[in-house]
Design a protein around this motif. Structure first.
Motif, mmCIF file in Angstrom:
data_model
loop_
_atom_site.group_PDB
_atom_site.id
_atom_site.type_symbol
_atom_site.label_atom_id
_atom_site.label_comp_id
_atom_site.label_asym_id
_atom_site.label_seq_id
_atom_site.Cartn_x
_atom_site.Cartn_y
_atom_site.Cartn_z
ATOM 1 N N GLN A 305 72.507 -29.639 59.099
ATOM 2 C CA GLN A 305 71.107 -29.462 59.475
ATOM 3 C C GLN A 305 70.719 -27.988 59.537
ATOM 4 O O GLN A 305 69.603 -27.606 59.175
ATOM 5 N N TRP A 306 71.619 -27.159 60.000
ATOM 6 C CA TRP A 306 71.393 -25.709 60.012
ATOM 7 C C TRP A 306 71.202 -25.181 58.591
ATOM 8 O O TRP A 306 70.250 -24.443 58.298
ATOM 9 N N LEU A 307 72.085 -25.599 57.694
ATOM 10 C CA LEU A 307 72.025 -25.097 56.319
ATOM 11 C C LEU A 307 70.762 -25.551 55.595
ATOM 12 O O LEU A 307 70.255 -24.836 54.715
ATOM 13 N N VAL A 308 70.239 -26.715 55.945
ATOM 14 C CA VAL A 308 68.967 -27.162 55.376
ATOM 15 C C VAL A 308 67.888 -26.116 55.631
ATOM 16 O O VAL A 308 67.164 -25.691 54.712
ATOM 17 N N ASP A 309 67.769 -25.661 56.868
ATOM 18 C CA ASP A 309 66.720 -24.697 57.180
ATOM 19 C C ASP A 309 67.082 -23.290 56.738
ATOM 20 O O ASP A 309 66.190 -22.480 56.462
ATOM 21 N N VAL A 310 68.367 -22.970 56.668
ATOM 22 C CA VAL A 310 68.751 -21.681 56.083
ATOM 23 C C VAL A 310 68.278 -21.615 54.629
ATOM 24 O O VAL A 310 67.726 -20.601 54.189
ATOM 25 N N LEU A 311 68.452 -22.698 53.884
ATOM 26 C CA LEU A 311 67.980 -22.721 52.493
ATOM 27 C C LEU A 311 66.464 -22.632 52.428
ATOM 28 O O LEU A 311 65.912 -21.949 51.553
ATOM 29 N N ASN A 312 65.777 -23.316 53.336
ATOM 30 C CA ASN A 312 64.312 -23.202 53.350
ATOM 31 C C ASN A 312 63.878 -21.769 53.629
ATOM 32 O O ASN A 312 62.887 -21.286 53.067
#
Length: 726
Positions: A305-312
């Motif tokens: 879930q963290w990486l999802v928003d890091v990519l965003n």
């Protein structure tokens, strides 16, 4: 004589508007989508269409029950509450009390308004809920990055050009932590305007079949895949954050350990596909990454879930139209806590950290079974069935038998509430007011709607009155809980600069509130103080305006508002929270690990929402059955036929097979919420199925959030009648 009425469907996260026809006896004769609702525009699914059948289910409890030995006795409300008081009065140490809040609380106005006061009145830290069997990783990741666990960015579905979706199946779930009525229509519109939809999932779900591209991925490896995408962004100089961040160098360093060619071996996603997805994300005019329960309920759920928003963030798509944006719900007001923390206390037995004021449901059985100071001996459940929904449910089933006292607020005598000493049934759906406090905070378009009760209570207390009475019993206080809460909210707002009512008299403001119930008056207060409210000076929203607009109000598209949402101590996005960077080392340690031969994942059905909809005839049968989906190659390799025995480290079930090439080899799938053998619910008992949580392991959790692991569970499959060593 018939009447036509309107209300919001409370059965999933899509918040669709419904148009109901009632006969003169108050019975639902038809249900249609509300074409005048500006958000759902007439969309309806099979669950909403069956609202009348659910509302009038003959197996719903109408009166409280008290258990005496193995027998149940119907009683009046005064006697029921007296029994609750007697049970709680025997508690010498509030550390021995626990509460479990089930999924329907998120769909209930009473659950949203009265859950917190009830917890406070109980005076315990033993708080458990369905959140740690579902979405806690998203709350923890958002809290650490943005400063608040409800600062959850949702894909701007109606304007995005590229949507990368992992572990989500909104054509059957109707969306999750992304409130979007007619999700199928919105995805089709995305493609029709030239956008691209890519779905990553171990199954070719209905959503994946709709997509431009479906990518198979091994269950539980989403964090590796996302790191591989991030590695490519940095390696090809494609990362371009549009906001000030802390920790860019740290995430760049972390990504170095996950090159696509290495990640490909772990995930099963080809190197070329990983690189191409990264380039497509960076090149799209607007794009969003969205991931849900399939990625949350894994060993590395919070990292995913963290990486999802890091990519965003890295692709410049956070907080901009067409990207991942923050909704502005009508009842949002007041100061937010800062900084966000996890692990303010830990569970007694396993030392698992608190998150959002809750302990992981995966350790509830430990707390009941393990002797010592603070052992849980008293339990209150509200609208939950953890015997079927929590990991290793069979152990919980046995643990509940050991409790000294248990109270359940629930409309059914089910697999969990059968252990209660007192059951307090809430009224029917149509007897209750409805406002989606939680779900409208995740809406892909700002919107609001209130549905007042359609039928009288006829002497039964409302769900709000039940929870309020429990809170007063637990606290030992007397009086009007709503009046106390309203005065406290008004006092704090009057002391807050910029609230719109600073310095005003609390009694004067209280007298201005409208509403037939305490819950309605609290809603009126929150609307008036909210970002569109008349007291905040930013609009004219109030309960009266919602009552005058029964189809709901469109409050406009999502707008950039990171500056309003961000509550980190630094005042900027924390791209590399220390707790998550530390967990990356655990992820690295598993990178070269050989995957199990076969792993188990869950499955969502369009006509189901956990166990509590399995007693509605039109919603069971057909595709909504408890079968084991398995690839035909695995059927042939294992010599299976008809049904099979599925074994894990925790238990075994025998289940019919559903061979299908829509699931990747080495993966099998069971739907959740089944296991109704011997149920007093007539329809559910006829379609009993087996509980997938006979197989799941309560000792396996996502470390940062404590969320249970339901996807990627190692299992063995054998023909029936064959005994194998595990």
């Amino acid at each position: 004589m018939t009447s036509t009425v309107h209300r919001t469907c409370p059965l999933c996260e899509a918040v669709c508007g419904l148009t109901l026809t009632l006969d003169e006896g108050g019975h639902v004769t038809s249900v249609r989508g509300d074409k005048d609702d500006p958000f759902s525009k007439g969309f309806i699914c099979p669950k909403g269409a069956s609202l009348g059948r659910l509302d009038e289910d003959p197996d719903r409890l109408r009166k409280p029950l008290i258990r005496e030995g193995d027998l149940w006795r119907e009683v009046g409300w005064d006697e029921a509450f007296a029994a609750v008081k007697a049970g709680l009065d025997r508690v010498a140490d509030r550390r021995s009390v626990a509460i479990y809040l089930g999924n329907p609380n998120a769909h209930s106005m009473a659950g949203a308004l009265y859950g917190a006061p009830l917890i406070k009145a109980l005076g315990t830290r033993n708080v458990f809920s369905a959140s740690t069997a579902d979405q806690m990783p998203k709350h923890v990741a958002s809290g650490l990055m943005f400063g608040h666990p409800l600062a959850i960015a949702v894909p701007d579905l109606d304007r995005t050009d590229y949507l990368l979706m992992l572990g989500a199946n909104p054509l059957e779930s109707n969306g999750s932590l992304c409130t979007a009525p007619d999700f199928p229509g919105r995805l089709k519109a995305l493609r029709a305007r030239g956008g691209r939809l890519v779905v990553v999932d171990p199954r070719r779900t209905r959503t994946a079949a709709l997509a431009d591209e479906h990518v198979f991925v091994r269950p539980g490896t989403d964090a590796y895949l996302l790191f591989g995408i991030m590695h490519t962004l940095f390696a090809e100089d494609l990362a371009a954050p549009a906001h000030q961040v802390n920790g860019l160098d740290q995430v760049r360093e972390a990504a170095k350990h996950f090159p696509p060619e290495v990640v490909a071996r772990r995930t099963g996603v080809p190197t070329a596909v990983i690189v191409r997805m990264a380039r497509e994300l960076a090149a799209a005019r607007t794009a969003a990454v969205y991931a849900r329960i399939g990625t949350c309920t894994t060993e590395f759920g919070t990292l995913a879930q963290w990486l999802v928003d890091v990519l965003n963030v890295l692709t410049g798509n956070l907080d901009r139209p067409g990207g991942a944006m923050f909704p502005k719900p009508a009842t949002e007001f007041g100061a937010r806590r800062r900084p966000y923390q996890v692990g303010r206390w830990k569970s007694r037995v396993r030392g698992l950290p608190e998150a959002n004021g809750e302990l992981p449901v995966a350790t509830l059985a430990d707390e009941i079974e393990t002797p010592g100071e603070g052992q849980v001996t008293v339990l209150l459940t509200v609208a939950g069935n953890p015997v079927l929904s929590a990991p290793h449910g069979d152990r919980l089933d046995a643990a509940f038998e050991r409790l000294d006292f248990m109270v359940s607020v629930d409309p059914y005598l089910n697999e969990t509430t059968k252990h209660a000493h007192v059951i307090l049934p809430p009224p029917r759906v149509l007897q209750s007011g409805h406002y989606d406090f939680a779900l409208l905070g995740f809406a892909v378009r700002n919107y609001t709607r209130y549905s007042p009760p359609l039928l009288p209570l006829d002497g039964q207390p409302s769900e709000a009155q039940i929870l309020a009475r429990l809170a007063m019993i637990a606290s030992g206080l007397e009086g009007d809980l709503d009046a106390f809460v309203i005065d406290e909210m008004l006092r704090k707002a009057a002391e807050t600069p910029g609230s719109g009512i600073e310095g005003r008299d609390v009694a004067e403001l209280r007298d201005l509130l409208e509403g037939e119930t305490g819950g309605e008056r609290r809603l009126d207060l929150m609307l008036r103080l909210g970002p569109y409210g008349e007291w905040a000076g930013k609009g004219d929203l109030s309960l009266r305006k919602l009552l005058d607009n029964p189809h709901g109000l469109d409050l406009g598209p999502l707008e950039p508002r990171l500056h309003e949402v961000l509550k980190t101590a630094s005042g900027v996005i924390e791209l590399a929270p220390p707790q998550l960077i530390e967990d990356v080392e655990r992820l690295r340690g598993r990178l070269e690990e050989e995957p199990p031969e076969i792993v188990l994942i869950g499955r969502r059905h369009l006509r189901s929402n956990n166990s509590w909809l399995h007693n509605v005839g039109p919603l069971v049968g057909g595709s909504n059955t408890c079968t084991l989906q398995i690839n035909p190659a695995d059927v042939a390799r294992l010599g299976l036929d008809g049904q099979a025995v599925v074994r894990s480290a925790k238990g075994q079930v025998t289940v019919p097979l559903e061979p299908t090439d829509t699931i990747m080899p080495g993966v099998v799938s069971l739907p959740h919420g089944w296991g109704h053998a011997g149920s007093t619910q007539s329809v559910a008992a006829e379609h009993a199925g087996v509980s997938v949580n006979t197989l799941t392991d309560e000792s396996a959790v996502d470390i940062p959030s404590g969320n249970a692991v339901f996807n990627g569970v190692p299992v063995t499959i054998s023909p029936t009648g064959v005994i194998t060593a595990h």
